[in-house]
Design an enzyme around this catalytic site. Sequence first.
Site, PDB file in Angstrom:
ATOM      1  CE  LYS A   1      -2.057  -1.115   3.890  1.00 37.93           C
ATOM      2  NZ  LYS A   1      -1.326  -2.367   4.196  1.00 37.93           N
TER       3      LYS A   1
ATOM      4  NE  ARG B   1       7.846  -2.040   6.198  1.00 37.83           N
ATOM      5  CZ  ARG B   1       6.531  -1.973   6.363  1.00 37.83           C
ATOM      6  NH1 ARG B   1       5.775  -1.466   5.416  1.00 37.83           N
ATOM      7  NH2 ARG B   1       5.967  -2.418   7.463  1.00 37.83           N
TER       8      ARG B   1
ATOM      9  NE  ARG C   1       2.232  -4.670  11.111  1.00 36.56           N
ATOM     10  CZ  ARG C   1       3.267  -4.435  10.304  1.00 36.56           C
ATOM     11  NH1 ARG C   1       4.480  -4.820  10.649  1.00 36.56           N
ATOM     12  NH2 ARG C   1       3.077  -3.810   9.169  1.00 36.56           N
TER      13      ARG C   1
HETATM   14  P1  AP5 Z   1       4.856  -1.576   1.832  1.00 33.47           P
HETATM   15  O1  AP5 Z   1       4.528  -0.784   0.617  1.00 33.47           O
HETATM   16  O2  AP5 Z   1       5.598  -0.872   2.933  1.00 33.47           O
HETATM   17  O3  AP5 Z   1       3.558  -2.329   2.397  1.00 33.47           O
HETATM   18  P2  AP5 Z   1       2.295  -1.778   3.159  1.00 33.47           P
HETATM   19  O4  AP5 Z   1       1.101  -2.473   2.601  1.00 33.47           O
HETATM   20  O5  AP5 Z   1       2.275  -0.280   3.167  1.00 33.47           O
HETATM   21  O6  AP5 Z   1       2.615  -2.367   4.589  1.00 33.47           O
HETATM   22  P3  AP5 Z   1       2.530  -1.688   6.025  1.00 33.47           P
HETATM   23  O7  AP5 Z   1       3.303  -2.605   6.944  1.00 33.47           O
HETATM   24  O8  AP5 Z   1       2.954  -0.274   6.025  1.00 33.47           O
HETATM   25  O9  AP5 Z   1       1.033  -1.830   6.302  1.00 33.47           O
HETATM   26  P4  AP5 Z   1       0.352  -1.843   7.645  1.00 33.47           P
HETATM   27  O10 AP5 Z   1      -1.019  -1.743   7.167  1.00 33.47           O
HETATM   28  O11 AP5 Z   1       0.640  -2.966   8.547  1.00 33.47           O
HETATM   29  O12 AP5 Z   1       1.074  -0.633   8.422  1.00 33.47           O
HETATM   30  P5  AP5 Z   1       0.611   0.845   8.745  1.00 33.47           P
HETATM   31  O13 AP5 Z   1       1.809   1.694   8.751  1.00 33.47           O
HETATM   32  O14 AP5 Z   1      -0.551   1.247   7.932  1.00 33.47           O
HETATM   33  O15 AP5 Z   1       5.710  -2.851   1.357  1.00 33.47           O
HETATM   34  C1  AP5 Z   1       6.229  -3.771   2.319  1.00 33.47           C
HETATM   35  C2  AP5 Z   1       7.616  -4.255   1.851  1.00 33.47           C
HETATM   36  O16 AP5 Z   1       7.432  -5.017   0.662  1.00 33.47           O
HETATM   37  C3  AP5 Z   1       8.603  -3.123   1.495  1.00 33.47           C
HETATM   38  O17 AP5 Z   1       9.881  -3.487   1.904  1.00 33.47           O
HETATM   39  C4  AP5 Z   1       8.520  -3.032  -0.037  1.00 33.47           C
HETATM   40  O18 AP5 Z   1       9.738  -2.558  -0.599  1.00 33.47           O
HETATM   41  C5  AP5 Z   1       8.226  -4.478  -0.398  1.00 33.47           C
HETATM   42  N1  AP5 Z   1       7.423  -4.605  -1.612  1.00 33.47           N
HETATM   43  C6  AP5 Z   1       6.401  -3.807  -2.018  1.00 33.47           C
HETATM   44  N2  AP5 Z   1       5.896  -4.225  -3.196  1.00 33.47           N
HETATM   45  C7  AP5 Z   1       6.617  -5.334  -3.532  1.00 33.47           C
HETATM   46  C8  AP5 Z   1       6.581  -6.222  -4.633  1.00 33.47           C
HETATM   47  N3  AP5 Z   1       5.713  -6.055  -5.647  1.00 33.47           N
HETATM   48  N4  AP5 Z   1       7.468  -7.255  -4.662  1.00 33.47           N
HETATM   49  C9  AP5 Z   1       8.356  -7.435  -3.664  1.00 33.47           C
HETATM   50  N5  AP5 Z   1       8.461  -6.611  -2.587  1.00 33.47           N
HETATM   51  C10 AP5 Z   1       7.587  -5.573  -2.530  1.00 33.47           C
HETATM   52  O19 AP5 Z   1       0.057   0.651  10.238  1.00 33.47           O
HETATM   53  C11 AP5 Z   1       0.951   0.366  11.298  1.00 33.47           C
HETATM   54  C12 AP5 Z   1       0.161   0.266  12.596  1.00 33.47           C
HETATM   55  O20 AP5 Z   1      -0.503   1.523  12.866  1.00 33.47           O
HETATM   56  C13 AP5 Z   1      -0.982  -0.759  12.611  1.00 33.47           C
HETATM   57  O21 AP5 Z   1      -0.510  -2.053  12.935  1.00 33.47           O
HETATM   58  C14 AP5 Z   1      -1.901  -0.182  13.686  1.00 33.47           C
HETATM   59  O22 AP5 Z   1      -1.396  -0.439  14.979  1.00 33.47           O
HETATM   60  C15 AP5 Z   1      -1.799   1.324  13.440  1.00 33.47           C
HETATM   61  N6  AP5 Z   1      -2.814   1.821  12.501  1.00 33.47           N
HETATM   62  C16 AP5 Z   1      -2.591   2.404  11.295  1.00 33.47           C
HETATM   63  N7  AP5 Z   1      -3.756   2.738  10.707  1.00 33.47           N
HETATM   64  C17 AP5 Z   1      -4.729   2.347  11.552  1.00 33.47           C
HETATM   65  C18 AP5 Z   1      -6.142   2.397  11.498  1.00 33.47           C
HETATM   66  N8  AP5 Z   1      -6.791   2.913  10.432  1.00 33.47           N
HETATM   67  N9  AP5 Z   1      -6.850   1.908  12.547  1.00 33.47           N
HETATM   68  C19 AP5 Z   1      -6.232   1.389  13.626  1.00 33.47           C
HETATM   69  N10 AP5 Z   1      -4.893   1.293  13.738  1.00 33.47           N
HETATM   70  C20 AP5 Z   1      -4.137   1.770  12.706  1.00 33.47           C
END
Ligand code: AP5
Length: 219
Positions: free
Chosen positions: A13, A127, A171
């Site tokens: 994402k 990552r 997660r």
């Molecule tokens: P990346 O693009 O970073 O993936 P992502 O989907 O953004 O993963 P996140 O870990 O950021 O998602 P998340 O939803 O757990 O975390 P968030 O920060 O929102 O890609 C991941 C890796 O894969 C990278 O190294 C990239 O280079 C690689 N990659 C990408 N595409 C690839 C491909 N095609 N092939 C190979 N490799 C690839 O949330 C964190 C925490 O915040 C949550 O756990 C929660 O506690 C809190 N939080 C955030 N939003 C909310 C909400 N709305 N409600 C409640 N709690 C929330």
Amino acid sequence: MRLILLGLPGAGKGTQAKILATRKGLLHISTGDMFREAAAAGTELGKRAQDYMSKGELVPDEVTIGMLLERIEKPDAQIGLMLDGFPRTIPQAEALDRALAGRGQQIDAVLYIQVPESDLMARLTGRWSCPNCGAIYHNQTKPPKAAGKCDECGAALTQRADDQPATVKTRLDTNRAWTEALADFYRKQGKLHEVDGTGAMEAITDRLVESISRIPGAA
Ligand code: AP5
């Protein structure tokens, strides 16, 4: 245009939101980034969020919804939205719909990036990201040109505390059912676009752009 990127942790994402927001002239809002910035700044909100994030749990809706709705009221959010990581629960989705409807607006489409869970652990534990500009890397699939340094701004790259294997598992367990529930919620609204999130990052961007081109009224 107001878009949501939906997908399990590690689905890509953040990687895709940065590219698409720039290409389409939308404001990229990541609630995860907002919480991490608040935690780094040591605010009360950040300290509270950190308790949940470090365990891989969701931050409670009463905190998250208010923060997001306040952010999308700001003038810079009126150009259009690329929401990444919000909504994550049905109450969040309903609150977002109500707030937008109150202004005569709506979500135009939800792009659901689908990746087999077996790929996600390796994506997350490999990552690295830039604490300065937010660029995202991976030690195997997208290494920086100079080891440990951001290609964009030269800052030292860091790993997220919640990318440890045990926390990643929590997660995934936390998000699995909500992600499917949200997919159903937007499918019923006729707004869900399912996109294959496997393969090269550029190929996934092309698939997302193609999905966006099918949104009624999209430029
Ligand atoms: P990346 O693009 O970073 O993936 P992502 O989907 O953004 O993963 P996140 O870990 O950021 O998602 P998340 O939803 O757990 O975390 P968030 O920060 O929102 O890609 C991941 C890796 O894969 C990278 O190294 C990239 O280079 C690689 N990659 C990408 N595409 C690839 C491909 N095609 N092939 C190979 N490799 C690839 O949330 C964190 C925490 O915040 C949550 O756990 C929660 O506690 C809190 N939080 C955030 N939003 C909310 C909400 N709305 N409600 C409640 N709690 C929330």
